[in-house]
Design an enzyme around this catalytic site. Structure first.
Site, PDB file in Angstrom:
ATOM      1  N   ASP A 297       0.830  -1.204   0.000  1.00  0.00           N
ATOM      2  CA  ASP A 297       0.000   0.000   0.000  1.00  0.00           C
ATOM      3  C   ASP A 297       0.866   1.255   0.000  1.00  0.00           C
ATOM      4  O   ASP A 297       1.918   1.288   0.645  1.00  0.00           O
ATOM      5  CB  ASP A 297      -0.898  -0.015   1.246  1.00  0.00           C
TER       6      ASP A 297
ATOM      7  N   ASN B 203     -10.311  -2.686  -7.243  1.00  0.00           N
ATOM      8  CA  ASN B 203      -9.455  -1.706  -7.928  1.00  0.00           C
ATOM      9  C   ASN B 203      -9.967  -1.314  -9.311  1.00  0.00           C
ATOM     10  O   ASN B 203      -9.522  -0.315  -9.878  1.00  0.00           O
ATOM     11  CB  ASN B 203      -8.021  -2.233  -8.045  1.00  0.00           C
TER      12      ASN B 203
END
Length: 245
Positions: free
Chosen positions: A25, A73
Protein backbone atom coordinates in the site's frame (compact mmCIF):
# COMPACT_ATOMS: atom_id res chain seq x y z
CA UNK A 1 6.67 -3.86 16.60
CA UNK A 2 9.41 -1.39 17.44
CA UNK A 3 9.50 1.55 15.02
CA UNK A 4 12.78 3.42 15.00
CA UNK A 5 14.70 0.54 16.53
CA UNK A 6 18.10 -0.03 14.93
CA UNK A 7 17.89 -3.14 12.79
CA UNK A 8 20.01 -6.08 13.87
CA UNK A 9 20.24 -9.29 11.91
CA UNK A 10 18.80 -11.52 14.60
CA UNK A 11 16.69 -13.79 12.41
CA UNK A 12 16.33 -17.32 13.71
CA UNK A 13 16.56 -19.34 10.53
CA UNK A 14 15.07 -22.35 12.30
CA UNK A 15 11.87 -20.43 13.09
CA UNK A 16 10.93 -18.66 9.87
CA UNK A 17 7.36 -17.82 8.90
CA UNK A 18 6.49 -20.34 6.21
CA UNK A 19 4.06 -18.05 4.39
CA UNK A 20 4.15 -14.23 4.32
CA UNK A 21 1.33 -12.09 2.93
CA UNK A 22 1.96 -8.47 1.90
CA UNK A 23 -0.56 -5.73 1.26
CA UNK A 24 1.57 -3.36 -0.81
CA UNK A 25 0.00 0.00 0.00
CA UNK A 26 1.05 3.59 -0.63
CA UNK A 27 2.27 3.81 -4.23
CA UNK A 28 -0.05 6.72 -5.03
CA UNK A 29 0.88 8.66 -1.89
CA UNK A 30 4.57 8.06 -2.56
CA UNK A 31 4.18 9.66 -5.99
CA UNK A 32 2.05 12.54 -4.72
CA UNK A 33 4.66 13.45 -2.08
CA UNK A 34 7.16 13.85 -4.92
CA UNK A 35 4.86 15.72 -7.29
CA UNK A 36 4.78 12.76 -9.65
CA UNK A 37 1.87 11.00 -11.39
CA UNK A 38 0.44 7.94 -9.63
CA UNK A 39 1.88 5.79 -12.39
CA UNK A 40 5.38 6.68 -11.19
CA UNK A 41 4.47 5.33 -7.76
CA UNK A 42 3.29 2.05 -9.23
CA UNK A 43 6.52 1.71 -11.21
CA UNK A 44 8.58 2.35 -8.09
CA UNK A 45 6.44 -0.19 -6.22
CA UNK A 46 7.15 -2.84 -8.86
CA UNK A 47 10.89 -2.30 -8.40
CA UNK A 48 10.51 -2.60 -4.64
CA UNK A 49 8.65 -5.89 -5.09
CA UNK A 50 11.54 -7.45 -7.04
CA UNK A 51 13.96 -6.63 -4.21
CA UNK A 52 11.64 -7.98 -1.52
CA UNK A 53 11.02 -11.26 -3.35
CA UNK A 54 14.75 -11.74 -3.91
CA UNK A 55 15.43 -11.06 -0.22
CA UNK A 56 12.64 -13.36 1.00
CA UNK A 57 14.00 -16.15 -1.19
CA UNK A 58 17.51 -15.55 0.12
CA UNK A 59 16.25 -15.75 3.72
CA UNK A 60 14.48 -19.04 3.03
CA UNK A 61 10.79 -18.08 3.06
CA UNK A 62 8.79 -20.78 1.26
CA UNK A 63 5.67 -18.84 0.22
CA UNK A 64 4.86 -15.17 -0.25
CA UNK A 65 1.57 -13.70 -1.47
CA UNK A 66 1.44 -10.08 -2.63
CA UNK A 67 -1.75 -8.08 -3.18
CA UNK A 68 -1.24 -6.61 -6.66
CA UNK A 69 -4.78 -5.78 -7.85
CA UNK A 70 -8.04 -6.31 -6.00
CA UNK A 71 -11.52 -6.88 -7.40
CA UNK A 72 -12.34 -3.39 -6.07
CA UNK A 73 -9.46 -1.71 -7.93
CA UNK A 74 -11.49 -1.71 -11.14
CA UNK A 75 -13.32 1.30 -9.64
CA UNK A 76 -10.20 3.45 -10.07
CA UNK A 77 -9.91 5.87 -13.03
CA UNK A 78 -9.62 3.98 -16.32
CA UNK A 79 -6.25 5.53 -17.15
CA UNK A 80 -4.79 4.27 -13.88
CA UNK A 81 -6.30 0.80 -14.31
CA UNK A 82 -4.95 0.60 -17.87
CA UNK A 83 -1.49 1.61 -16.64
CA UNK A 84 -1.60 -0.98 -13.86
CA UNK A 85 -2.61 -3.71 -16.29
CA UNK A 86 0.25 -2.80 -18.64
CA UNK A 87 2.65 -2.68 -15.70
CA UNK A 88 1.51 -6.10 -14.51
CA UNK A 89 1.94 -7.49 -18.03
CA UNK A 90 5.47 -6.09 -18.25
CA UNK A 91 6.22 -7.40 -14.75
CA UNK A 92 5.15 -10.91 -15.70
CA UNK A 93 7.22 -10.80 -18.89
CA UNK A 94 10.27 -9.50 -17.05
CA UNK A 95 9.80 -11.99 -14.21
CA UNK A 96 10.52 -14.85 -16.60
CA UNK A 97 14.10 -13.61 -16.73
CA UNK A 98 14.78 -11.60 -13.57
CA UNK A 99 12.90 -13.67 -10.99
CA UNK A 100 13.19 -17.05 -12.70
CA UNK A 101 16.93 -16.56 -12.44
CA UNK A 102 16.42 -16.18 -8.69
CA UNK A 103 14.74 -19.62 -8.58
CA UNK A 104 11.26 -18.20 -7.90
CA UNK A 105 8.04 -20.08 -8.70
CA UNK A 106 5.46 -17.56 -9.90
CA UNK A 107 1.72 -18.16 -9.59
CA UNK A 108 -1.29 -15.87 -9.79
CA UNK A 109 -4.38 -16.15 -7.64
CA UNK A 110 -7.72 -14.51 -8.36
CA UNK A 111 -10.26 -14.50 -11.17
CA UNK A 112 -8.75 -14.37 -14.64
CA UNK A 113 -11.95 -13.98 -16.66
CA UNK A 114 -11.96 -10.14 -16.41
CA UNK A 115 -8.32 -9.89 -17.53
CA UNK A 116 -7.31 -9.32 -21.13
CA UNK A 117 -6.48 -12.30 -23.32
CA UNK A 118 -2.88 -11.06 -23.52
CA UNK A 119 -2.47 -11.00 -19.74
CA UNK A 120 -4.12 -14.41 -19.36
CA UNK A 121 -1.74 -15.86 -21.93
CA UNK A 122 1.28 -14.27 -20.24
CA UNK A 123 0.18 -15.65 -16.87
CA UNK A 124 0.15 -19.17 -18.31
CA UNK A 125 3.54 -18.63 -19.95
CA UNK A 126 5.18 -17.24 -16.82
CA UNK A 127 3.70 -19.91 -14.56
CA UNK A 128 4.85 -22.68 -16.90
CA UNK A 129 8.30 -21.15 -17.32
CA UNK A 130 8.91 -20.99 -13.56
CA UNK A 131 7.02 -24.12 -12.50
CA UNK A 132 10.11 -26.30 -12.19
CA UNK A 133 11.98 -23.85 -9.96
CA UNK A 134 12.55 -25.00 -6.39
CA UNK A 135 12.78 -21.72 -4.47
CA UNK A 136 10.13 -19.45 -2.99
CA UNK A 137 6.57 -19.65 -4.35
CA UNK A 138 5.34 -16.15 -5.16
CA UNK A 139 1.56 -15.78 -5.41
CA UNK A 140 0.52 -12.61 -7.21
CA UNK A 141 -3.03 -11.78 -6.10
CA UNK A 142 -4.42 -10.32 -9.32
CA UNK A 143 -8.10 -9.41 -9.66
CA UNK A 144 -8.38 -11.02 -6.24
CA UNK A 145 -10.99 -10.65 -3.52
CA UNK A 146 -11.19 -12.90 -0.46
CA UNK A 147 -14.99 -12.81 -0.25
CA UNK A 148 -15.26 -13.97 -3.84
CA UNK A 149 -12.68 -16.69 -3.15
CA UNK A 150 -14.67 -17.94 -0.15
CA UNK A 151 -17.95 -17.86 -2.11
CA UNK A 152 -16.34 -19.85 -4.92
CA UNK A 153 -15.10 -22.45 -2.43
CA UNK A 154 -18.58 -22.72 -0.90
CA UNK A 155 -20.11 -23.19 -4.36
CA UNK A 156 -17.62 -25.97 -5.18
CA UNK A 157 -18.48 -27.81 -1.99
CA UNK A 158 -22.21 -27.34 -2.65
CA UNK A 159 -21.72 -28.95 -6.05
CA UNK A 160 -19.90 -31.86 -4.41
CA UNK A 161 -22.79 -32.33 -1.98
CA UNK A 162 -25.33 -32.02 -4.79
CA UNK A 163 -23.50 -34.67 -6.83
CA UNK A 164 -23.22 -37.00 -3.87
CA UNK A 165 -19.45 -36.68 -3.54
CA UNK A 166 -19.61 -35.29 0.01
CA UNK A 167 -21.91 -35.25 3.01
CA UNK A 168 -22.36 -31.78 4.54
CA UNK A 169 -21.57 -33.03 8.05
CA UNK A 170 -18.27 -34.53 6.86
CA UNK A 171 -16.85 -31.33 5.33
CA UNK A 172 -13.68 -30.25 7.13
CA UNK A 173 -11.45 -27.17 7.25
CA UNK A 174 -9.07 -29.04 4.96
CA UNK A 175 -11.85 -29.66 2.43
CA UNK A 176 -12.70 -25.96 2.38
CA UNK A 177 -9.05 -24.87 2.15
CA UNK A 178 -8.64 -27.28 -0.76
CA UNK A 179 -11.15 -25.22 -2.75
CA UNK A 180 -9.28 -21.94 -2.29
CA UNK A 181 -6.78 -20.42 -4.72
CA UNK A 182 -3.99 -21.32 -2.29
CA UNK A 183 -4.85 -25.02 -2.00
CA UNK A 184 -1.91 -27.19 -0.91
CA UNK A 185 -0.21 -24.15 0.59
CA UNK A 186 0.05 -23.34 4.31
CA UNK A 187 -1.93 -20.52 5.89
CA UNK A 188 -0.28 -17.11 6.23
CA UNK A 189 1.97 -16.82 9.29
CA UNK A 190 2.95 -13.17 8.93
CA UNK A 191 0.88 -10.42 7.28
CA UNK A 192 2.66 -7.16 6.42
CA UNK A 193 0.88 -3.96 5.41
CA UNK A 194 2.65 -0.74 4.48
CA UNK A 195 1.56 2.93 4.50
CA UNK A 196 0.16 3.05 8.04
CA UNK A 197 -3.24 1.57 7.21
CA UNK A 198 -4.39 -1.20 9.55
CA UNK A 199 -7.06 -3.22 7.79
CA UNK A 200 -7.27 -6.37 5.69
CA UNK A 201 -9.03 -4.86 2.65
CA UNK A 202 -10.58 -8.18 1.57
CA UNK A 203 -7.22 -9.97 1.46
CA UNK A 204 -6.94 -13.69 2.28
CA UNK A 205 -9.60 -13.63 5.00
CA UNK A 206 -9.51 -17.40 5.48
CA UNK A 207 -5.74 -17.80 5.26
CA UNK A 208 -4.83 -15.04 7.75
CA UNK A 209 -7.05 -16.35 10.56
CA UNK A 210 -4.06 -16.85 12.88
CA UNK A 211 -1.49 -14.66 11.17
CA UNK A 212 0.67 -12.23 13.09
CA UNK A 213 0.09 -8.74 11.68
CA UNK A 214 2.88 -6.22 11.18
CA UNK A 215 2.15 -2.65 10.14
CA UNK A 216 4.55 0.09 9.11
CA UNK A 217 4.08 3.74 8.16
CA UNK A 218 6.52 3.32 5.29
CA UNK A 219 4.97 3.60 1.84
CA UNK A 220 5.47 0.50 -0.30
CA UNK A 221 8.14 1.96 -2.65
CA UNK A 222 10.17 2.83 0.47
CA UNK A 223 9.89 -0.67 1.96
CA UNK A 224 13.36 -2.22 1.84
CA UNK A 225 14.82 -5.69 2.42
CA UNK A 226 15.96 -4.52 5.89
CA UNK A 227 12.30 -3.79 6.73
CA UNK A 228 11.32 -7.32 5.71
CA UNK A 229 14.03 -8.69 7.99
CA UNK A 230 12.78 -6.49 10.85
CA UNK A 231 9.23 -7.77 10.37
CA UNK A 232 10.48 -11.36 10.53
CA UNK A 233 12.54 -10.62 13.67
CA UNK A 234 9.51 -9.09 15.36
CA UNK A 235 7.37 -12.05 14.30
CA UNK A 236 9.83 -14.40 15.95
CA UNK A 237 9.63 -12.45 19.21
CA UNK A 238 5.88 -12.95 19.51
CA UNK A 239 4.13 -15.83 21.23
CA UNK A 240 1.71 -17.65 18.94
CA UNK A 241 -0.94 -19.63 20.84
CA UNK A 242 -3.53 -20.31 18.09
CA UNK A 243 -6.37 -19.85 20.59
CA UNK A 244 -4.67 -21.87 23.32
CA UNK A 245 -3.13 -20.75 26.61
Amino acid sequence: MFFGKRLKDEIDYNNLPEHIGIIMDGNGRWAKKRGLPRSAGHSAGAESLKKIITEANKIGIKYITVYAFSTENWKRPKAEVDYLMNLLLDYLKDAENSLAGENVVIRTIGSRKELSAEIQEQIKKTENFTSKNTGIVMNIALNYGAREEILNAARQLCEDVKNGKKNPEDITDEDFAGCLYTKNQPDVDLLIRTSGEQRLSNFMLWQVSYAEMWFTDKLWPDFKPKDLRQAICDFQNRGRRFGGV
